[in-house]
Structures are given as structure tokens and as C-alpha cells.
Design a protein around this motif. Structure first.
Motif, PDB file in Angstrom:
ATOM      1  N   THR A 185       0.848  -1.192   0.000  1.00 15.57           N
ATOM      2  CA  THR A 185       0.000   0.000   0.000  1.00 15.57           C
ATOM      3  C   THR A 185       0.882   1.240   0.000  1.00 15.57           C
ATOM      4  OG1 THR A 185      -1.832  -1.076   1.128  1.00 15.57           O
ATOM      5  CG2 THR A 185      -1.697   1.315   1.329  1.00 15.57           C
ATOM      6  N   ALA A 186       0.566   2.188  -0.874  1.00 11.39           N
ATOM      7  CA  ALA A 186       1.398   3.392  -0.989  1.00 11.39           C
ATOM      8  C   ALA A 186       0.541   4.585  -1.374  1.00 11.39           C
ATOM      9  CB  ALA A 186       2.487   3.178  -2.032  1.00 11.39           C
ATOM     10  N   GLN A 187       1.000   5.761  -1.004  1.00 10.06           N
ATOM     11  CA  GLN A 187       0.295   6.973  -1.384  1.00 10.06           C
ATOM     12  C   GLN A 187       0.585   7.331  -2.829  1.00 10.06           C
ATOM     13  OE1 GLN A 187       1.199  10.115   1.414  1.00 10.06           O
ATOM     14  NE2 GLN A 187      -0.660   9.655   2.565  1.00 10.06           N
ATOM     15  N   SER A 188      -0.465   7.765  -3.507  1.00  4.82           N
ATOM     16  CA  SER A 188      -0.312   8.237  -4.872  1.00  4.82           C
ATOM     17  C   SER A 188      -1.413   9.249  -5.144  1.00  4.82           C
ATOM     18  CB  SER A 188      -0.365   7.068  -5.861  1.00  4.82           C
ATOM     19  OG  SER A 188       0.035   7.487  -7.152  1.00  4.82           O
ATOM     20  N   THR A 189      -1.434   9.779  -6.365  1.00  3.97           N
ATOM     21  CA  THR A 189      -2.370  10.850  -6.705  1.00  3.97           C
ATOM     22  C   THR A 189      -3.638  10.296  -7.335  1.00  3.97           C
ATOM     23  OG1 THR A 189      -0.520  12.358  -7.094  1.00  3.97           O
ATOM     24  CG2 THR A 189      -2.653  12.990  -7.999  1.00  3.97           C
ATOM     25  N   MET A 203      -4.082   0.582  -2.756  1.00  2.84           N
ATOM     26  CA  MET A 203      -3.759  -0.823  -2.531  1.00  2.84           C
ATOM     27  C   MET A 203      -3.261  -1.413  -3.841  1.00  2.84           C
ATOM     28  SD  MET A 203      -7.115  -1.895  -0.255  1.00  2.84           S
ATOM     29  CE  MET A 203      -8.264  -1.592  -1.606  1.00  2.84           C
ATOM     30  N   ASN A 204      -2.305  -2.336  -3.764  1.00  2.00           N
ATOM     31  CA  ASN A 204      -1.689  -2.900  -4.959  1.00  2.00           C
ATOM     32  C   ASN A 204      -1.600  -4.412  -4.851  1.00  2.00           C
ATOM     33  OD1 ASN A 204      -0.538  -0.368  -6.485  1.00  2.00           O
ATOM     34  ND2 ASN A 204      -0.065  -0.042  -4.322  1.00  2.00           N
ATOM     35  N   THR A 333       5.939   6.544   1.785  1.00  2.00           N
ATOM     36  CA  THR A 333       6.792   7.366   0.919  1.00  2.00           C
ATOM     37  C   THR A 333       7.091   6.707  -0.414  1.00  2.00           C
ATOM     38  OG1 THR A 333       8.808   6.423   1.896  1.00  2.00           O
ATOM     39  CG2 THR A 333       7.906   8.410   2.908  1.00  2.00           C
ATOM     40  N   THR A 334       6.578   5.514  -0.648  1.00  2.00           N
ATOM     41  CA  THR A 334       6.862   4.806  -1.893  1.00  2.00           C
ATOM     42  C   THR A 334       6.134   5.452  -3.062  1.00  2.00           C
ATOM     43  OG1 THR A 334       7.127   2.744  -0.692  1.00  2.00           O
ATOM     44  CG2 THR A 334       6.744   2.577  -3.054  1.00  2.00           C
ATOM     45  N   THR A 335       6.823   5.618  -4.175  1.00  2.00           N
ATOM     46  CA  THR A 335       6.190   6.065  -5.409  1.00  2.00           C
ATOM     47  C   THR A 335       5.998   4.861  -6.310  1.00  2.00           C
ATOM     48  OG1 THR A 335       7.287   8.203  -5.246  1.00  2.00           O
ATOM     49  CG2 THR A 335       6.413   7.598  -7.398  1.00  2.00           C
ATOM     50  N   ASN A 336       4.778   4.677  -6.809  1.00  2.00           N
ATOM     51  CA  ASN A 336       4.489   3.501  -7.617  1.00  2.00           C
ATOM     52  C   ASN A 336       4.723   3.768  -9.096  1.00  2.00           C
ATOM     53  OD1 ASN A 336       3.683   2.173  -5.350  1.00  2.00           O
ATOM     54  ND2 ASN A 336       1.498   2.464  -5.698  1.00  2.00           N
TER      55      ASN A 336
END
Length: 469
Positions: A185-189, A203-204, A333-336
Motif C-alpha cells: 500500500t502506498a500513497q499516490s495521486t 492498494m496494490n 513514501t513509496t512512489t508507484n
């Protein structure tokens, strides 16, 4: 012009009438910049219960709005079972009730058919005592939904002239058959529209899902655990293409999509979804053609022989919570980055407005449907960053399809090793970072990857090795 083919249904689903009613109701409730979440199945059964007590023109109005003439009665057998067994389906609670004032003696035949055929409760209360009636209805709904849905009605919904009311409550919290891993799970736009972007948790997961796409949209279904329900997403391929998709939605089209899906390996990235909605359906149903049931023309002599009845209101409230039980700070802080252009691998990035459904796999009955356009718990992004975020999205989407592959680096202990796309095990990824700025890229290479997609640094899960060819 937007094209929506090729789609060719092989047979008509038994739930065609229900689903067409669902799209009609959705069309009345949707608002350009707002989320929608409703249960067509539940509201359908609430109205079917009232239909059983209707006569003459009122009955004809129900039949038109509910498309009852389009399907044989026997086609609804499986749908009745869905309603009857709703409480045994994991996470699903559907509750309907017909409320009639206590001073009236209701026809026995009506009470019997409401309870046996449609699994709706028949309840009586004292509408003249508004506070008591509100308490009765809200307590019943709260009990039926494990206290998840409260305040179903308020005093303004009832008055001393009220004789008949339909209450309808739905609660759903689905556990996936295959869960999302919390570390991915990571933050994105999330791109709501030209004026609004939000930072949300995505969620990924990589798994085999039923999948379909054409030039206009992508579609997937993801099954829930311990039930015959699946979560479906219809995602426009253009960033703000939701309206064009919605204008073409109908029961036949939806059925054709379901029939065209095939099992495909998909990288799915989707925001956590948590919605609670409340509707008064009188206006929407009136626009759909049910105005007769709400005025003096109503004929409910099958409920009360000697007393004129009209429906005061149809109240509908829903709640849905879909997540992966993640730890919020795990990968904040992960960028997908998502890989496109691979023959056996599809990416499904739900980062802009979409339509979603929860469907009974056996009957194709539409239990829930909605639109997600605005995160309720996301952090609004400052407009100063809009252009940058759109540029990153464009770079991501052009990625492998541009003919210029990025530099792929995989962490192996304390070292970074260059690998090819075929050497990446997408089921063994802890985090991904994508670098597109020249100064960042030059930390890893002197070659000109700047005009491709940049550099991608992959960290595998702990104690696992890089996939070898």
C-alpha cells in the motif's frame, strides 16, 4: 465519438430487468462531482414488496419502472434466494421493511407475500406519534445492520398523515478472496478533475482476474471471500472520460461486458474505498415514472381495502468499507510505477473517476453500484503541483509503450543490479521508486534515460532473491 465495441452477448441474463432499473436509478442520483453508492437489489425488493399490494394504474406504473414485463416471473427465483440468504453472505446485510400505521388492519394476503416472497419485514408503528415512529424505524434498521447504520429517518420524513413508508438499509464490508498485501500500500495521486487532485492510499496486488478492455475502457472483476459476490470496476481510459462511459451504460451493455471477460494476470492499483450515503428516493422514482404511488392516484387496495394509501417516502442508506487491513505508515513514501505493454501482463491503475459494481456471479444481479470521483479521506493537493503530477502520470503511461525502456535496478543486499523487465518477479516486490528528474537519474547512470521513463529502483521482499531467467 466514443466507441464501446466489440461486445456481443450470447444470452440475456435473468437479472436484466433489475439491472436496467439499476441504471435508471443511478442516472437519477448521480451528480457530476459527487460519489454515488446504492443497492439496486435492495431498493428493487423494497419496491416489489409495495407492488404486491398495488392495483390498476399503480400496478402498471410499478411494472414499467421495474421492467416486470421484460422478464418471466420465474426468472427472479435466484434473486429471491439472494435476498433470502443475504445475511449468510459474508459481510452483506440487506434489510427492507414495509411500515404501516397501527390503526389499520392490513390484508393478510399482503403480509404473507411480503414476508415469504421478498423476505421483507412487515412492521407497524404509530405515525401520529412522530418521535415514536422515528425511534421504531431507526432501532429496527440499527439492529438489522449490527449498529452500522443509524438515523435511517428523521422527524421531517414523517407527519401525522403518514400511513405507509418503506425503509431500506444495506451494509457491506467485503473481505477479498486474495487480500492486498499491506506492505504494498502506498500513497499516490487521485485525479478527480481539472481543479482537484488528492493524495490517497492505493492498494496494490498482482493476480489473475477476469478482465476486458477496448479502446474506451478497462474492466475487471475481483472476487470476495466466502460468497458469490465480486467487485467490478469500469475504468475510462481517458483521465476524465467518466461521463462518456456513463452515457452508454445499460443492462444489456453491462451483461455483454461480463460475458467478454477472460482470466488475465493484472497488476491492480486502487484506492481504499469507504463510503456512506443516504438517499430519499421519492424524487428519483417520480422522475422514473412512479409518481402515482406518491399522490392521491395511488391504489394500494391490496394492502388496505377501505383506506386510501400513498407512499410517503422511500429511504435508502448504504455503507461500504473495502480495505486490506494495512498499517498506514508501512509504505507511505513509496512512489508507484506500473508496467505497460507486456503481452501477458495488464495494468489497471484506478487513479481517476470510475464506476464500480458488486455483482452476484451466479445471477449477474447488481447488488451494489456506484461512482467514485472524490476521495472522502484523501489529502487535497495544492494546485502548484498539478502540472508536475500530470506530467509524471503521462511519463508513467507512455513508459514501455514509448519504445524507450527505463533503467531497471533491483536491490540485492547492499548492491543495485541492472535487470530486464522479464527478470522482475512482480509478486515479490516490497517497494518501487521511479526517478524522472535528471539530477536524480544521474545518481544511477550517465546514460540518457531522461527522455524515456527514467530510472526505477525495485526493492524485493526480505530474504527473497532476484528472479533468474
Amino acid at each position: 465519438m466514443t466507441h464501446f465495441g466489440p461486445l456481443h452477448a450470447q444470452h440475456v441474463a435473468p437479472s436484466k430487468s433489475l439491472n436496467q432499473y439499476a441504471f435508471d436509478l443511478y442516472g437519477e442520483l448521480k451528480d457530476a462531482n459527487e460519489n454515488v453508492f446504492l443497492s439496486p437489489l435492495s431498493t428493487y425488493y423494497a419496491l416489489l414488496s409495495a407492488y404486491e399490494g398495488s392495483k390498476n394504474k399503480t400496478k402498471a406504473a410499478f411494472e414499467k419502472v421495474l421492467y416486470l414485463k421484460d422478464s418471466a416471473v420465474s426468472n427472479y427465483d435466484d434473486l429471491y434466494k439472494q435476498e433470502t440468504n443475504a445475511d449468510s453472505l459474508f459481510g452483506l446485510k440487506i434489510s427492507n421493511a414495509i411500515w404501516v400505521d397501527k390503526k389499520f388492519q392490513v390484508e393478510t394476503a399482503f403480509k404473507n407475500v411480503v414476508s415469504s416472497k421478498y423476505s421483507s419485514d412487515f412492521k407497524q408503528t404509530n405515525f401520529a406519534n412522530t418521535a415514536l415512529a422515528v425511534t421504531d424505524i431507526n432501532r429496527w434498521v440499527s439492529d438489522k445492520t449490527n449498529q452500522r447504520i443509524t438515523d435511517m429517518v428523521n422527524p421531517s420524513d414523517i407527519n401525522s398523515e403518514t400511513k405507509l413508508m418503506i425503509s431500506n438499509a444495506v451494509y457491506f464490508k467485503g473481505e477479498w478472496r486474495t487480500k492486498f498485501e499491506k506492505l504494498r500500500t502506498a500513497q499516490s495521486t487521485f485525479f478527480t478533475d481539472n481543479e482537484n487532485q488528492y493524495k490517497v492510499d492505493f492498494m496494490n496486488i498482482t493476480e489473475n482476474l477476469n478482465y476486458f478492455e477496448n479502446e474506451s475502457f478497462q474492466f475487471i472483476t475481483k472476487p470476495y471471500k466466502d460468497s458469490d459476490l465480486s467487485f467490478c470496476v469500469l475504468l475510462p481510459k481517458t483521465l476524465y472520460g467518466l461521463e462518456a462511459i456513463e452515457n452508454n451504460l445499460n443492462a444489456e451493455f453491462f451483461n455483454e461486458i461480463l460475458e467478454q471477460t477472460v482470466s488475465t494476470k493484472v497488476w491492480l492499483s486502487i484506492p481504499k474505498i469507504k463510503l456512506e450515503t443516504s438517499y430519499k428516493l421519492k424524487s428519483a422514482l417520480t422522475n422514473m415514472g412512479l409518481n402515482a404511488v406518491f399522490n392521491n392516484e395511488a391504489d394500494f387496495s391490496g394492502i388496505l381495502k377501505n383506506e386510501p394509501l400513498t407512499i410517503e417516502q422511500v429511504a435508502h442508506k448504504t455503507y461500504i468499507d473495502i480495505n486490506e487491513d494495512y498499517t498506514e505508515a508501512a509504505a507511505a513514501t513509496t512512489t508507484n510505477v506500473y508496467i505497460r505493454g507486456l503481452p501477458s501482463f495488464k495494468t489497471f491503475i484506478v487513479d481517476h473517476p470510475f464506476v464500480f459494481f458488486i455483482v452476484d456471479n451466479k445471477t449477474k444481479a447488481m447488488v451494489f453500484m456506484g461512482r467514485y470521483v472524490k476521495p472522502q479521506e484523501g489529502e487535497k493537493i495544492d494546485k502548484a503541483y498539478f502540472a508536475r503530477n500530470l506530467e509524471r502520470r503521462e511519463i508513467r503511461d507512455s513508459g514501455w509503450n514509448s519504445g524507450k525502456e527505463p533503467l531497471l535496478l533491483v536491490a540485492d543486499g547492499n548492491e543495485l543490479k541492472e535487470v530486464k523487465i522479464d527478470d522482475v518477479d512482480f509478486d515479490n516486490i516490497d517497494s518501487l521508486r521511479v526517478y524522472t528528474k535528471k539530477e536524480d537519474i544521474e545518481r544511477y547512470t550517465n546514460e540518457d534515460y531522461y527522455h524515456g521513463i527514467g530510472v526505477i529502483v525495485i526493492t524485493p521482499k526480505k530474504n527473497k532473491k532476484i528472479k533468474k531467467k
